[in-house]
Design a protein around this motif. Structure first.
Motif, PDB file in Angstrom:
ATOM      1  N   GLN A 101       0.833  -1.207   0.000  1.00 58.28           N
ATOM      2  CA  GLN A 101       0.000   0.000   0.000  1.00 58.28           C
ATOM      3  C   GLN A 101       0.865   1.254   0.000  1.00 58.28           C
ATOM      4  O   GLN A 101       2.052   1.199   0.342  1.00 58.28           O
ATOM      5  CB  GLN A 101      -0.855   0.027   1.265  1.00 58.28           C
ATOM      6  N   LEU A 102       0.240   2.386  -0.341  1.00 59.74           N
ATOM      7  CA  LEU A 102       0.925   3.682  -0.282  1.00 59.74           C
ATOM      8  C   LEU A 102       0.302   4.513   0.829  1.00 59.74           C
ATOM      9  O   LEU A 102      -0.928   4.555   0.956  1.00 59.74           O
ATOM     10  CB  LEU A 102       0.769   4.407  -1.620  1.00 59.74           C
ATOM     11  N   PHE A 103       1.148   5.198   1.601  1.00 60.33           N
ATOM     12  CA  PHE A 103       0.664   6.015   2.714  1.00 60.33           C
ATOM     13  C   PHE A 103       1.242   7.420   2.597  1.00 60.33           C
ATOM     14  O   PHE A 103       2.455   7.582   2.391  1.00 60.33           O
ATOM     15  CB  PHE A 103       1.093   5.405   4.051  1.00 60.33           C
ATOM     16  N   VAL A 104       0.382   8.413   2.783  1.00 61.94           N
ATOM     17  CA  VAL A 104       0.831   9.812   2.699  1.00 61.94           C
ATOM     18  C   VAL A 104       1.437  10.185   4.054  1.00 61.94           C
ATOM     19  O   VAL A 104       0.732  10.605   4.967  1.00 61.94           O
ATOM     20  CB  VAL A 104      -0.348  10.738   2.339  1.00 61.94           C
ATOM     21  N   ASP A 105       2.750  10.015   4.164  1.00 61.77           N
ATOM     22  CA  ASP A 105       3.405  10.126   5.470  1.00 61.77           C
ATOM     23  C   ASP A 105       4.278  11.367   5.614  1.00 61.77           C
ATOM     24  O   ASP A 105       4.944  11.527   6.649  1.00 61.77           O
ATOM     25  CB  ASP A 105       4.248   8.859   5.724  1.00 61.77           C
ATOM     26  N   VAL A 115      -2.688  13.151   6.739  1.00 60.29           N
ATOM     27  CA  VAL A 115      -1.328  12.625   6.895  1.00 60.29           C
ATOM     28  C   VAL A 115      -1.363  11.311   7.692  1.00 60.29           C
ATOM     29  O   VAL A 115      -2.090  11.180   8.676  1.00 60.29           O
ATOM     30  CB  VAL A 115      -0.374  13.682   7.517  1.00 60.29           C
ATOM     31  N   GLY A 116      -0.668  10.307   7.176  1.00 58.17           N
ATOM     32  CA  GLY A 116      -0.678   8.973   7.781  1.00 58.17           C
ATOM     33  C   GLY A 116      -1.724   8.059   7.160  1.00 58.17           C
ATOM     34  O   GLY A 116      -1.723   6.854   7.410  1.00 58.17           O
ATOM     35  N   MET A 117      -2.621   8.615   6.344  1.00 55.73           N
ATOM     36  CA  MET A 117      -3.672   7.790   5.729  1.00 55.73           C
ATOM     37  C   MET A 117      -3.150   7.118   4.457  1.00 55.73           C
ATOM     38  O   MET A 117      -2.185   7.566   3.839  1.00 55.73           O
ATOM     39  CB  MET A 117      -4.903   8.645   5.386  1.00 55.73           C
ATOM     40  N   SER A 118      -3.838   6.026   4.071  1.00 55.38           N
ATOM     41  CA  SER A 118      -3.430   5.335   2.848  1.00 55.38           C
ATOM     42  C   SER A 118      -4.032   6.048   1.632  1.00 55.38           C
ATOM     43  O   SER A 118      -5.028   6.768   1.742  1.00 55.38           O
ATOM     44  CB  SER A 118      -3.907   3.886   2.881  1.00 55.38           C
ATOM     45  N   PHE A 119      -3.435   5.786   0.493  1.00 55.33           N
ATOM     46  CA  PHE A 119      -3.900   6.334  -0.791  1.00 55.33           C
ATOM     47  C   PHE A 119      -5.369   5.958  -1.023  1.00 55.33           C
ATOM     48  O   PHE A 119      -6.175   6.782  -1.450  1.00 55.33           O
ATOM     49  CB  PHE A 119      -2.996   5.762  -1.892  1.00 55.33           C
ATOM     50  N   LEU A 120      -5.717   4.715  -0.708  1.00 58.86           N
ATOM     51  CA  LEU A 120      -7.101   4.270  -0.942  1.00 58.86           C
ATOM     52  C   LEU A 120      -8.071   4.947   0.018  1.00 58.86           C
ATOM     53  O   LEU A 120      -9.172   5.351  -0.378  1.00 58.86           O
ATOM     54  CB  LEU A 120      -7.196   2.748  -0.836  1.00 58.86           C
ATOM     55  N   GLU A 121      -7.665   5.120   1.276  1.00 59.05           N
ATOM     56  CA  GLU A 121      -8.536   5.823   2.245  1.00 59.05           C
ATOM     57  C   GLU A 121      -8.778   7.266   1.806  1.00 59.05           C
ATOM     58  O   GLU A 121      -9.905   7.769   1.873  1.00 59.05           O
ATOM     59  CB  GLU A 121      -7.874   5.843   3.628  1.00 59.05           C
ATOM     60  N   ILE A 122      -7.701   7.931   1.373  1.00 58.69           N
ATOM     61  CA  ILE A 122      -7.810   9.349   1.003  1.00 58.69           C
ATOM     62  C   ILE A 122      -8.812   9.546  -0.126  1.00 58.69           C
ATOM     63  O   ILE A 122      -9.563  10.526  -0.153  1.00 58.69           O
ATOM     64  CB  ILE A 122      -6.423   9.897   0.612  1.00 58.69           C
TER      65      ILE A 122
END
Ligand code: HEM
Length: 345
Positions: free
Chosen positions: A164-168, A184-191
């Protein structure tokens, strides 16, 4: 009327803003898609071109850097680097310095002075630094913060782990109706969860798979767009009370003011795999053109009017433009050049 319009750019600068504008509509109808293409080659438009370089400096350089500094001073949550992203932040800084030096060799200079020491000079800002890669004391500032004070792009860094990718990490001061501090800290799919339609269409899962496979030295780009009122760059959720009401008050301005205030806002987004850390760098460069200038380029006027008139309600609602996008379409149609009157005989 309480809508603030910052001073218009100087006339020559305004020309530059039209010729370099990344007009985003290849068709008369707009739908979400995984619209990515290789970066680094210019995209030709009816008025000029854009996208020759990954980083873009235009007439708004000093103004936008001042605006970013003001946002960061008033809200520190627009800048975050989670502890595991420190190497990615250095990687991002050096990559952006290389891109700047490549695109603007007369003004930007990066020189290796040793195995891991560098000299950086930005003549546009009169800035110079001798630093050791990875040693913040030699730079005097967190590296992502340092480099985002010298580029107009907002920058997000994504960590890749567990498929997964996370906006960190990031410095995001010009978010269009979202909150970096919240994401910030959320995954690409969650965002992307709130975006209408895209789940059914598979747009985001396809983009996710594509991004996870992205290789260093093969940057890609895409555009996204919305409308904003005035030339306000920071339309983030955090300060919604400052700009949200403009969406109501715009209904009460006359047509001349409407054409000056309503802007087509386009983001050129670059996607870059960083070579040392393996993190993904996401650059967001925002361009705004008022309808009155858009209408001066005839193919843009017609195309934008068609797209806005046809845009489905759920997409317009999500973009926050549902209350005024039909008037914007009509305004553009009414701005059609008048045919020359027949010669009297
Ligand atoms: C919103 C697609 C990459 C962050 C959106 C939207 C689409 C989209 C269709 C809705 C936009 C609108 O209606 O105006 C994509 C695609 C990508 C991509 C196809 C890559 C190929 C990224 C990346 C980030 C990101 C790397 C990392 C920060 C966001 C955010 C929003 C958004 C924060 C707003 C969400 C909200 O309303 O809260 N994206 N995106 N996107 N995207 Fe992406």
């Amino acid at each position: 009327m309480t809508i603030d319009l910052p001073p218009a750019p100087a006339p020559d600068a305004a020309g530059d803003l039209v010729t370099g504008f990344p007009f985003p509509f290849p068709e008369d109808r707009y739908r979400y898609s995984t619209n990515v293409e290789p970066a680094g080659t210019p995209s030709v438009t009816a008025a000029g071109q854009w996208g020759a370089a990954v980083v873009d400096i235009d007439a708004e350089y000093h103004h936008e850097l001042d605006a970013r500094a003001a946002v960061l001073a008033s809200d520190p949550t627009r800048h975050a680097v989670l502890p595991h992203m420190v190497p990615a932040a250095w990687d991002a800084m050096l990559t952006l310095m290389r891109e700047l030096a490549l695109a603007y060799p007369d003004h930007m200079h990066l020189t290796a002075t040793g195995p891991d020491t560098w000299q950086w000079r930005n003549d546009l800002l009169g800035v110079e630094a001798d630093f050791r890669y990875g040693d913040q004391a030699t730079l005097g500032e967190e590296p992502l913060r340092y480099i985002t004070s010298q580029v107009q792009e907002d920058v997000a860094l994504l960590d890749q782990r567990d498929e997964q990718l996370f906006v960190d990490a990031g410095v995001i001061t010009f978010a269009a109706d979202w909150s970096f501090g919240f994401d910030v800290g959320m995954s690409f799919l969650e965002i992307h969860g709130p975006v209408p339609r895209v789940k059914k269409m598979g747009v985001i899962t396809r983009a996710h798979e594509f991004l996870k496979r992205l290789q260093p030295h093969q940057p890609y780009r895409r555009t996204n767009w919305t409308l904003t009122i005035g030339r306000r760059l920071d339309v983030s959720t955090e300060i919604y009370p400052e700009w949200g009401p403009d969406r109501e008050t715009i209904a009460h301005v006359d047509d001349t003011e409407f054409g000056a205030l309503v802007h087509l806002r386009v983001e050129v987004q670059h996607l870059i795999r960083l070579p040392d850390s393996g993190a993904l760098m996401f650059l967001i460069r925002t361009y705004m053109l008022p309808l009155e200038q858009l209408a001066g380029v005839e193919p843009w006027r017609r195309r934008a009017a068609d797209v806005l008139a046809e845009l489905p309600a759920d997409m317009a609602d999500y973009k926050g433009i549902i209350k005024y996008k039909d008037r914007a379409a009509q305004w553009l149609r009414d701005a059609a050049p008048t045919p020359p009157s027949p010669e009297p005989h």
